[in-house]
Design a protein around this motif. Sequence first.
Motif, mmCIF file in Angstrom:
data_model
loop_
_atom_site.group_PDB
_atom_site.id
_atom_site.type_symbol
_atom_site.label_atom_id
_atom_site.label_comp_id
_atom_site.label_asym_id
_atom_site.label_seq_id
_atom_site.Cartn_x
_atom_site.Cartn_y
_atom_site.Cartn_z
ATOM 1 N N ARG A 133 51.395 57.858 13.824
ATOM 2 C CA ARG A 133 51.503 58.261 15.234
ATOM 3 C C ARG A 133 50.720 59.536 15.507
ATOM 4 N N ALA A 134 50.720 60.457 14.543
ATOM 5 C CA ALA A 134 49.973 61.709 14.711
ATOM 6 C C ALA A 134 48.476 61.450 14.845
ATOM 7 N N LYS A 135 48.029 60.351 14.277
ATOM 8 C CA LYS A 135 46.616 59.972 14.378
ATOM 9 C C LYS A 135 46.348 59.068 15.575
ATOM 10 N N GLY A 136 47.369 58.889 16.432
ATOM 11 C CA GLY A 136 47.192 58.081 17.637
ATOM 12 C C GLY A 136 47.573 56.626 17.479
ATOM 13 N N GLY A 137 48.136 56.248 16.346
ATOM 14 C CA GLY A 137 48.512 54.856 16.119
ATOM 15 C C GLY A 137 49.841 54.494 16.761
ATOM 16 N N ASP A 138 49.981 53.217 17.065
ATOM 17 C CA ASP A 138 51.235 52.672 17.583
ATOM 18 C C ASP A 138 51.994 52.128 16.378
ATOM 19 N N ALA A 139 52.923 52.916 15.846
ATOM 20 C CA ALA A 139 53.597 52.572 14.587
ATOM 21 C C ALA A 139 55.105 52.644 14.734
ATOM 22 N N HIS A 140 55.771 51.760 13.989
ATOM 23 C CA HIS A 140 57.230 51.678 13.982
ATOM 24 C C HIS A 140 57.661 51.347 12.559
ATOM 25 N N GLY A 141 58.925 51.583 12.254
ATOM 26 C CA GLY A 141 59.420 51.313 10.913
ATOM 27 C C GLY A 141 60.737 50.559 10.930
ATOM 28 N N ILE A 142 60.919 49.705 9.924
ATOM 29 C CA ILE A 142 62.171 48.983 9.711
ATOM 30 C C ILE A 142 62.497 49.089 8.228
ATOM 31 N N VAL A 143 63.646 49.638 7.905
ATOM 32 C CA VAL A 143 64.063 49.755 6.507
ATOM 33 C C VAL A 143 64.445 48.373 5.998
ATOM 34 N N ALA A 144 63.864 47.974 4.863
ATOM 35 C CA ALA A 144 64.170 46.675 4.265
ATOM 36 C C ALA A 144 63.806 46.695 2.788
ATOM 37 N N ASP A 145 64.574 45.966 2.003
ATOM 38 C CA ASP A 145 64.299 45.785 0.575
ATOM 39 C C ASP A 145 63.940 44.319 0.364
ATOM 40 N N VAL A 146 62.638 44.039 0.235
ATOM 41 C CA VAL A 146 62.188 42.651 0.153
ATOM 42 C C VAL A 146 62.521 41.970 -1.173
ATOM 43 N N SER A 147 63.171 42.697 -2.072
ATOM 44 C CA SER A 147 63.631 42.056 -3.303
ATOM 45 C C SER A 147 64.987 41.376 -3.094
ATOM 46 N N LYS A 148 65.566 41.523 -1.898
ATOM 47 C CA LYS A 148 66.867 40.930 -1.579
ATOM 48 C C LYS A 148 66.715 39.960 -0.410
ATOM 49 N N PRO A 149 67.020 38.684 -0.619
ATOM 50 C CA PRO A 149 66.843 37.684 0.448
ATOM 51 C C PRO A 149 67.540 38.051 1.759
ATOM 52 N N GLU A 150 68.740 38.611 1.689
ATOM 53 C CA GLU A 150 69.447 38.965 2.923
ATOM 54 C C GLU A 150 68.731 40.087 3.676
ATOM 55 N N SER A 151 68.064 40.964 2.952
ATOM 56 C CA SER A 151 67.314 42.039 3.583
ATOM 57 C C SER A 151 66.047 41.498 4.252
ATOM 58 N N ILE A 152 65.441 40.495 3.638
ATOM 59 C CA ILE A 152 64.266 39.848 4.245
ATOM 60 C C ILE A 152 64.668 39.187 5.554
ATOM 61 N N ASP A 153 65.795 38.470 5.536
ATOM 62 C CA ASP A 153 66.279 37.824 6.759
ATOM 63 C C ASP A 153 66.533 38.854 7.859
ATOM 64 N N ASP A 168 63.186 57.754 4.179
ATOM 65 C CA ASP A 168 62.452 59.013 4.298
ATOM 66 C C ASP A 168 60.945 58.801 4.217
ATOM 67 N N SER A 169 60.471 58.005 3.261
ATOM 68 C CA SER A 169 59.024 57.769 3.154
ATOM 69 C C SER A 169 58.529 56.914 4.316
ATOM 70 N N LEU A 170 59.379 56.029 4.814
ATOM 71 C CA LEU A 170 59.020 55.207 5.964
ATOM 72 C C LEU A 170 58.831 56.080 7.203
ATOM 73 N N THR A 171 59.746 56.990 7.431
ATOM 74 C CA THR A 171 59.660 57.898 8.581
ATOM 75 C C THR A 171 58.392 58.746 8.499
ATOM 76 N N LYS A 172 58.093 59.274 7.319
ATOM 77 C CA LYS A 172 56.888 60.084 7.145
ATOM 78 C C LYS A 172 55.626 59.274 7.433
ATOM 79 N N ALA A 173 55.596 58.031 6.953
ATOM 80 C CA ALA A 173 54.422 57.181 7.171
ATOM 81 C C ALA A 173 54.229 56.871 8.654
ATOM 82 N N VAL A 174 55.313 56.516 9.327
ATOM 83 C CA VAL A 174 55.242 56.227 10.764
ATOM 84 C C VAL A 174 54.783 57.469 11.525
ATOM 85 N N ASP A 175 55.349 58.614 11.198
ATOM 86 C CA ASP A 175 54.958 59.864 11.866
ATOM 87 C C ASP A 175 53.476 60.177 11.645
ATOM 88 N N LYS A 176 52.994 59.935 10.431
ATOM 89 C CA LYS A 176 51.587 60.206 10.117
ATOM 90 C C LYS A 176 50.663 59.301 10.939
#
Length: 118
Positions: free
Chosen positions: A52-72, A42-50
């Motif tokens: 983009r609303a300012k004209g940025g080329d933004a994308h999001g990928i959900v990940a938990d960098v505290s987990k090695p498999e999520s980093i991979d 949810d916070s990722l989507t809001k950040a990407v939308d914000k």
Amino acid sequence: MNLHIAGKIALLTGGSKGIGFAVAEGLATEGVKVILSSRHEDSLTKAVDKLRAKGGDAHGIVADVSKPESIDALFASFKAQFGDPDILLINGGGPPAGKAETLDDEAWAKGYDLTLMS
């Protein structure tokens, strides 16, 4: 300011709020394609939308960098969609806000893991 980085691709972990998001805003202003990651969709989507609303080329990928498999999975997804990053900001967080003398060992350990191990 022109940093001559327009057209570059940046990956920012912990990019949906705080310092990570502020860096993403600055990079987007410079014409950088920013890909944010966060544990919270949810916070990722809001950040990407914000951005983009300012004209940025933004994308999001959900990940938990505290987990090695999520980093991979994060890097595999990034590479499949965007290739290799030109800019990489690893921003996993730190200990909770407060005075150093009020934090217990568990808080320090969690901050260490988030900051250095991810």
